[in-house]
Write a protein that holds these residues in place. Structure first.
Motif, PDB file in Angstrom:
ATOM      1  N   GLY A   1      27.994  54.744 -33.495  1.00 39.28           N
ATOM      2  CA  GLY A   1      26.638  54.333 -33.153  1.00 39.28           C
ATOM      3  C   GLY A   1      26.475  52.987 -32.493  1.00 39.28           C
ATOM      4  N   LEU A   2      27.581  52.305 -32.174  1.00 38.69           N
ATOM      5  CA  LEU A   2      27.448  51.000 -31.516  1.00 38.69           C
ATOM      6  C   LEU A   2      27.023  51.190 -30.067  1.00 38.69           C
ATOM      7  N   SER A   3      26.194  50.269 -29.581  1.00 39.01           N
ATOM      8  CA  SER A   3      25.762  50.326 -28.182  1.00 39.01           C
ATOM      9  C   SER A   3      26.883  49.794 -27.269  1.00 39.01           C
ATOM     10  N   PHE A   4      26.682  49.938 -25.951  1.00 36.51           N
ATOM     11  CA  PHE A   4      27.684  49.446 -24.996  1.00 36.51           C
ATOM     12  C   PHE A   4      27.893  47.939 -25.166  1.00 36.51           C
ATOM     13  N   THR A   5      26.792  47.196 -25.319  1.00 36.28           N
ATOM     14  CA  THR A   5      26.896  45.736 -25.480  1.00 36.28           C
ATOM     15  C   THR A   5      27.633  45.373 -26.760  1.00 36.28           C
TER      16      THR A   5
ATOM     17  N   ASN B   1      40.870  46.506 -19.404  1.00 35.35           N
ATOM     18  CA  ASN B   1      41.624  47.740 -19.152  1.00 35.35           C
ATOM     19  C   ASN B   1      42.834  47.899 -20.064  1.00 35.35           C
ATOM     20  N   THR B   2      43.281  46.780 -20.697  1.00 35.61           N
ATOM     21  CA  THR B   2      44.433  46.890 -21.610  1.00 35.61           C
ATOM     22  C   THR B   2      44.021  47.398 -22.991  1.00 35.61           C
ATOM     23  N   VAL B   3      42.710  47.386 -23.280  1.00 34.63           N
ATOM     24  CA  VAL B   3      42.236  47.858 -24.593  1.00 34.63           C
ATOM     25  C   VAL B   3      42.208  49.389 -24.573  1.00 34.63           C
ATOM     26  N   PRO B   4      42.891  50.025 -25.528  1.00 33.83           N
ATOM     27  CA  PRO B   4      42.902  51.497 -25.549  1.00 33.83           C
ATOM     28  C   PRO B   4      41.493  52.093 -25.538  1.00 33.83           C
ATOM     29  N   VAL B   5      41.313  53.100 -24.715  1.00 34.46           N
ATOM     30  CA  VAL B   5      39.992  53.725 -24.567  1.00 34.46           C
ATOM     31  C   VAL B   5      39.507  54.297 -25.896  1.00 34.46           C
ATOM     32  N   GLY B   6      40.436  54.765 -26.726  1.00 33.78           N
ATOM     33  CA  GLY B   6      40.072  55.366 -28.006  1.00 33.78           C
ATOM     34  C   GLY B   6      39.292  54.419 -28.902  1.00 33.78           C
ATOM     35  N   GLN B   7      39.574  53.120 -28.792  1.00 31.86           N
ATOM     36  CA  GLN B   7      38.847  52.161 -29.640  1.00 31.86           C
ATOM     37  C   GLN B   7      37.372  52.106 -29.249  1.00 31.86           C
ATOM     38  N   ALA B   8      37.105  52.062 -27.938  1.00 28.06           N
ATOM     39  CA  ALA B   8      35.717  52.048 -27.487  1.00 28.06           C
ATOM     40  C   ALA B   8      35.026  53.361 -27.849  1.00 28.06           C
ATOM     41  N   GLU B   9      35.715  54.467 -27.690  1.00 25.67           N
ATOM     42  CA  GLU B   9      35.128  55.773 -28.024  1.00 25.67           C
ATOM     43  C   GLU B   9      34.823  55.874 -29.515  1.00 25.67           C
ATOM     44  N   ALA B  10      35.729  55.329 -30.332  1.00 29.39           N
ATOM     45  CA  ALA B  10      35.482  55.366 -31.782  1.00 29.39           C
ATOM     46  C   ALA B  10      34.274  54.509 -32.145  1.00 29.39           C
ATOM     47  N   ALA B  11      34.154  53.339 -31.469  1.00 30.11           N
ATOM     48  CA  ALA B  11      33.006  52.465 -31.740  1.00 30.11           C
ATOM     49  C   ALA B  11      31.708  53.123 -31.317  1.00 30.11           C
ATOM     50  N   ARG B  12      31.715  53.793 -30.176  1.00 24.10           N
ATOM     51  CA  ARG B  12      30.507  54.495 -29.729  1.00 24.10           C
ATOM     52  C   ARG B  12      30.163  55.644 -30.671  1.00 24.10           C
TER      53      ARG B  12
ATOM     54  N   LEU C   1      31.345  46.002 -26.381  1.00 25.51           N
ATOM     55  CA  LEU C   1      31.989  44.933 -25.605  1.00 25.51           C
ATOM     56  C   LEU C   1      32.160  43.677 -26.452  1.00 25.51           C
ATOM     57  N   ARG C   2      31.087  43.274 -27.138  1.00 24.86           N
ATOM     58  CA  ARG C   2      31.095  41.995 -27.854  1.00 24.86           C
ATOM     59  C   ARG C   2      32.005  42.009 -29.075  1.00 24.86           C
ATOM     60  N   HIS C   3      32.029  43.117 -29.797  1.00 22.90           N
ATOM     61  CA  HIS C   3      32.755  43.128 -31.071  1.00 22.90           C
ATOM     62  C   HIS C   3      34.141  43.758 -30.977  1.00 22.90           C
ATOM     63  N   ILE C   4      34.366  44.641 -30.025  1.00 24.11           N
ATOM     64  CA  ILE C   4      35.632  45.396 -29.991  1.00 24.11           C
ATOM     65  C   ILE C   4      36.480  45.035 -28.772  1.00 24.11           C
ATOM     66  N   VAL C   5      35.891  45.111 -27.597  1.00 25.41           N
ATOM     67  CA  VAL C   5      36.680  45.032 -26.358  1.00 25.41           C
ATOM     68  C   VAL C   5      36.978  43.593 -25.922  1.00 25.41           C
ATOM     69  N   LEU C   6      35.936  42.783 -25.777  1.00 29.76           N
ATOM     70  CA  LEU C   6      36.138  41.433 -25.221  1.00 29.76           C
ATOM     71  C   LEU C   6      37.051  40.545 -26.068  1.00 29.76           C
ATOM     72  N   PRO C   7      36.946  40.561 -27.406  1.00 28.16           N
ATOM     73  CA  PRO C   7      37.878  39.717 -28.177  1.00 28.16           C
ATOM     74  C   PRO C   7      39.339  40.049 -27.886  1.00 28.16           C
ATOM     75  N   GLN C   8      39.673  41.321 -27.745  1.00 29.43           N
ATOM     76  CA  GLN C   8      41.052  41.705 -27.422  1.00 29.43           C
ATOM     77  C   GLN C   8      41.376  41.400 -25.963  1.00 29.43           C
TER      78      GLN C   8
END
Length: 222
Positions: A130-134, A116-127, A137-144
């Motif tokens: 063309g990146l999938s949900f998995t 929840n601390t990872v800005p939503v914009g980063q996930a939206e930009a990754a999606r 998570l693996r490359h953008i969200v979970l490491p942070q």
């Protein structure tokens, strides 16, 4: 004064405690991360399963879970975890299973708070690229997320170390079981209690200080 400890395998008992902590911690980290991913999943069924698991398991006493693993899984359902002929090893593996299943809910909530601390914009930009949900998570969200929750995960690990004493309920020969045996056989309650308390402080204090230092070094600067 310390003659009463002769004939008892004090270091061996604490070694079992360390092994319980390490194996249970690894299992809890893996299961907790999977549960956290399910909690933020776009699939309602996965979110629902993870939510029910967390809310149910964290409200059950750990002793009940450990005893269920021993009496329920082993005696009733015949789960042996590959140690059918070795009672001590079977008790150890069932204790690891119970501790990991219980601790995973706290790992899950810690990791979810990090997500929840990872800005939503980063996930939206990754999606958007063309990146999938998995993959997101693996490359953008979970490491942070992990870098943000090293402190909370350290607290969970310290609590897990102390919770390993519950494994004595099913006969695992860790530190608490040896302390109980010594108190029953020797008339030195205060000395025995102080030595075992010091043993747990030696296990947990350096771990907390080291991981606290790691957490400050790895913290995400926003």
């Amino acid at each position: 004064m310390f003659d009463i400890f002769e004939g008892y395998d004090l270091l061996g008992a604490f070694w079992i405690t360390v092994k319980l902590t390490v194996f249970s911690g690894i299992g809890a980290l893996v299961l907790g991360t999977v549960l956290a991913a399910m909690r933020v999943s776009p699939v309602p069924l996965m979110r629902g399963f993870a939510t029910v698991y967390v809310n149910v398991v964290r409200n059950i006493p750990l002793t009940v879970i450990i005893v269920f693993c021993s009496l329920g899984l082993s005696n009733i359902f015949g789960v042996t975890l590959g140690a059918a002929d070795d009672f001590e090893e079977l008790a150890f593996r069932l204790a690891v299973l119970g501790l990991a299943a219980y601790t995973a809910v706290f790992v899950c909530e810690a990791v979810r708070s990090g997500i929840n601390t990872v800005p939503v914009g980063q996930a939206e930009a990754a999606r958007a690229i063309g990146l999938s949900f998995t993959q997101v998570l693996r490359h953008i969200v979970l490491p942070q997320a992990f870098r943000s929750v090293i402190g909370p995960l350290t607290n969970v690990l310290i609590a897990l170390t102390k919770n390993t004493t519950v494994a004595s309920a099913i006969g695992v020969a860790e530190a608490a079981l040896l302390m109980k045996e010594m108190i029953e056989n020797e008339a030195q309650l205060l000395l025995i209690s102080a030595v075992f308390a010091l043993g747990f402080v030696i296990l947990t204090l350096p771990t907390g200080l080291f991981l606290g230092w790691v957490g400050k070094r790895m913290a995400v600067k926003r």
